[in-house]
Design an enzyme around this catalytic site. Structure first.
Site: not given
Ligand code: IVH
Length: 667
Positions: A34, A36-38, A83-84, A117, A119, A121, A140, A229, A319, A413, A416, A429, A434
């Site tokens: 670290d 050296e990096y700094d 989205s998924l 993979e 997911k 959050d 997005r 991802y 999920k 309170c 008391c 209070c 108290c």
């Molecule tokens: S793939 C076309 N992979 O989940 C597919 N999404 O509910 C593109 N997310 O909008 C998404 N982990 O924000 C993908 N391993 C993962 C993910 C992932 C989290 C999120 C992403 C997506 C949302 C859908």
């Protein structure tokens, strides 16, 4: 140094730093220390200051954040960000598999490979690199138009600004998730609460709030991370990619951080098993997951399946059960905290949220109750996240049947009977002595992060105060065996243990001592700031509002509170007594020990919270990391260990259990 020489050196330094970032953040395998990096970074910073004409928005020095914006520009996505679809049960996932096969026209007995993979959050972000340089980062938004958050994304430490490759792709559009670790989330929330701000409900909201800061310097402070991802488009790259799992490898090869938990599942049953395995280790991961994503691995299949208007047909999110639940508010009671503040607490019909039974939830303040329009008898959403006390999110107003009644703060309170006074958003209070406040301040004083008096439980505190034995925190150090044994359920052995713990607590650090005093708005983090700035009690006692406000991270409210605490004679007397009973603090150098400089990663459930072991290891000069690498010295394994155990075995890392760790620490 001539301009030409400076330019040459700046280029060399930038290139080297980009490469070391990649070793550190992507490969988790740094090859320089670290410091050296700094020193490389400092050299670069100085040169850039001397030769501002060579400014580059992608220099490794921009990680601290550039100039603030007035608003975010809009970015139109060349490819919509969809989205998924979700599934919650094994059968919904099996249905997805059947549909995939039907659409592809393959037999039901055929086995499809799935890339499985975590997911994450967090917040979905799209990055575009042209000729190896980060060009645009966008949110997005509605899927078609997002916001340009490039400046802020540049501050995320593990996002490459420049791809460290001989021949980077001419164009690459990648998607990933911006996240906060649970640790960072809890830190941000305690800072917010110390400042009297509403805590974020979960790491997701906190990450979203952090990426939408107009001042990138604020974003830089939040320590966000990003995990990639999905390659949305790639042009001009030498390698042909045929599957999702290969594209994840390519992401890593190009220099992007990816998850260490990605796997390939042969058939849908294996994908379902993967979800169950990940669910087991979910709590032990440094960041939050809300499920797993199951993606048809072969790209030719993905192409055939295509997209509906809102999601790909080739993927589904499986999920985890939500960490949110609905239940009923049976009553609203009032707690009196150590600073005398009255906090309304919802007494709930017990409900299981993510494996934990919740029967109380904080309502924070009267203002919050009014703003959220919460009534006694309401059915409400309750949510749990990180270390935060469960919180009532909002009432389900449709379910009101006329039996609900509003809550009113008491005039007196509840402990008391003294008059309750209003101070801004808070009700307090009016009695500074108290007993409830005293009990709370003692509980705080003895707690692990404060004086750490082991075994000094709530029942003991209650009795000591009720019997008038302890009138302020310093009286703890006058307790003797006989007095302790006069308490209910305290025998000789326990009394002796307590006295040993009390004695041991006398040697502490300045920061912990400040924290233990329970000054309003001074939590663990602010206590550390104060200890660093003032070094000793004399300086701290004499601190002025101006000096306090000069500390980065301390605002008006904290400064006023500190000054007023030390202007109170009662508090100064308590401190004097504590010192006269032998409480002392030297910030000792870290102990030299057998494990100095060794690194540790934890997996699975241990007998005490991770923070406890982390502190022990760090005290002895060890380093605690969150992810595996071949340079790791020890993996400490608890119950239900995660996939880190397999990785440790394959990397040849030494694997020990909790008992062995404690033994090592003793040596
Ligand atoms: S793939 C076309 N992979 O989940 C597919 N999404 O509910 C593109 N997310 O909008 C998404 N982990 O924000 C993908 N391993 C993962 C993910 C992932 C989290 C999120 C992403 C997506 C949302 C859908």
């Amino acid at each position: 140094m001539t301009e030409n020489e400076a330019k040459k050196r700046i280029d060399e330094l930038r290139k080297a730093l980009h490469y070391h970032n990649y070793r550190y953040y992507v490969l988790d395998d740094p090859i320089i220390s670290d410091s050296e990096y700094d020193s490389l970074l400092i050299e670069l910073k100085e040169l850039e200051e001397k030769f501002p004409e060579f400014y580059d928005e992608n220099s490794p020095t921009v990680k601290v954040g550039g100039k603030p914006l007035n608003k975010f520009d809009k970015v139109e996505h060349r490819i919509p960000m969809v989205s998924l679809d979700d599934g919650f049960s094994d059968n919904e996932i099996r249905d997805f598999d059947s549909k995939v096969k039907k659409f592809l026209g393959v037999s039901h007995n055929e086995v499809i490979d799935y890339s499985v993979e975590p997911k994450f959050d967090g917040l979905s972000i799209d990055l575009i690199y042209k000729n190896g340089k980060l060009e645009v980062a966008s949110t997005r938004g509605d899927g078609f138009v997002g916001e340009n958050v490039t400046q802020n994304v540049r501050t995320i430490k593990n996002v490459p600004l420049v791809l460290s490759l001989e021949n980077p792709p001419v164009y690459i559009d990648v998607q990933g998730e911006v996240l906060l670790t649970k640790e960072e989330f809890n830190k941000i929330n305690s800072e917010r609460m110390e400042k009297g701000l509403q805590p974020f409900a979960n790491p997701r909201n906190a990450a979203a709030g952090s990426i939408r800061q107009l001042d990138p310097k604020e974003t830089a402070k939040r320590n966000l991370i990003m995990i990639m991802y999905y390659i949305r488009q790639i042009d001009g790259y030498g390698r042909k990619i045929l599957t999702q799992h290969e594209s994840l490898e390519v992401l890593k090869e190009i220099g992007f951080p990816i998850s260490e938990y990605n796997e390939l599942a042969h058939g849908i049953e294996k994908a379902i098993e993967y979800k169950k395995e990940l669910e087991k280790i979910r709590d032990s991961l440094p960041y939050e997951l809300d499920g797993v994503v199951i993606k048809v691995d072969r790209f030719d299949f993905q192409e055939k399946l295509g997209f509906t208007t809102k999601s790909p047909r080739w993927a589904i999110a499986f999920k985890f059960p939500a960490e949110q639940a609905t239940t009923k508010i049976l009553d609203i009671q009032v707690n009196v905290g150590r600073t005398g503040i009255l906090t309304p607490v919802a007494i709930l019909e017990p409900v299981n949220i993510g494996g934990v039974t919740v029967s109380r939830a904080s309502l924070h303040t009267m203002d919050e109750i009014e703003k959220k329009d919460i009534m006694i008898g309401d059915t409400v959403f309750v949510q749990r996240a990180g270390d935060v006390i469960p919180e009532v999110v909002k009432p389900v107003k449709d379910l009101r049947d006329g039996t609900q009644r509003p809550f009113k703060m008491p005039d007196r309170c509840p402990v008391c009977g003294s008059k309750v006074i209003k101070d801004g958003a808070y009700y307090m209070c009016s009695n500074i002595n108290c007993p409830s406040a005293l009990k709370e301040s003692i509980k705080h004083f003895v707690s692990r992060k404060a004086m750490n008096i082991d075994g000094f439980g709530d029942k003991i505190v209650e009795q000591l105060v009720d019997k008038g034995i302890v009138k302020d925190v310093s009286d703890i150090y006058t307790l003797d065996k006989e007095t302790l044994m006069s308490l209910d359920r305290v025998g000789e052995k326990l009394a002796e243990n307590l006295l040993t713990s009390i004695e041991r607590s006398k040697g502490t650090t300045f920061a912990k001592f400040i924290y233990a005093l329970g000054i309003r708005h001074v939590g663990e983090y602010v206590a550390k700031l104060l200890a660093e700035r003032f070094r000793n009690l004399e300086n701290l006692k004499e601190s002025t509002k101006e000096k306090l406000l000069g500390i980065n991270g301390i605002g008006e409210e904290i400064a006023n509170s500190v000054v007023s605490f030390f202007s109170e004679k009662r508090n100064l007397d308590t401190i004097d007594k504590l010192l006269s009973y032998g409480v002392h603090f030297e910030d000792k150098k870290k102990e030299q020990s057998k494990i100095s400089g060794n690194s540790f990663v934890f997996t699975g459930t241990l007998s005490k919270p991770r923070g406890y072991f982390k502190e022990l290891v760090e005290k002895k000069g060890g380093i605690v990391r969150s992810s595996m690498s071949k340079n790791l010295d020890y993996l400490v394994v608890g119950d239900n260990p995660g996939s880190k155990l397999n990785r440790a075995e394959s990397l040849g890392v030494k694997i020990i259990n909790e008992r062995e760790l404690l033994k090592l620490l003793e040596e």
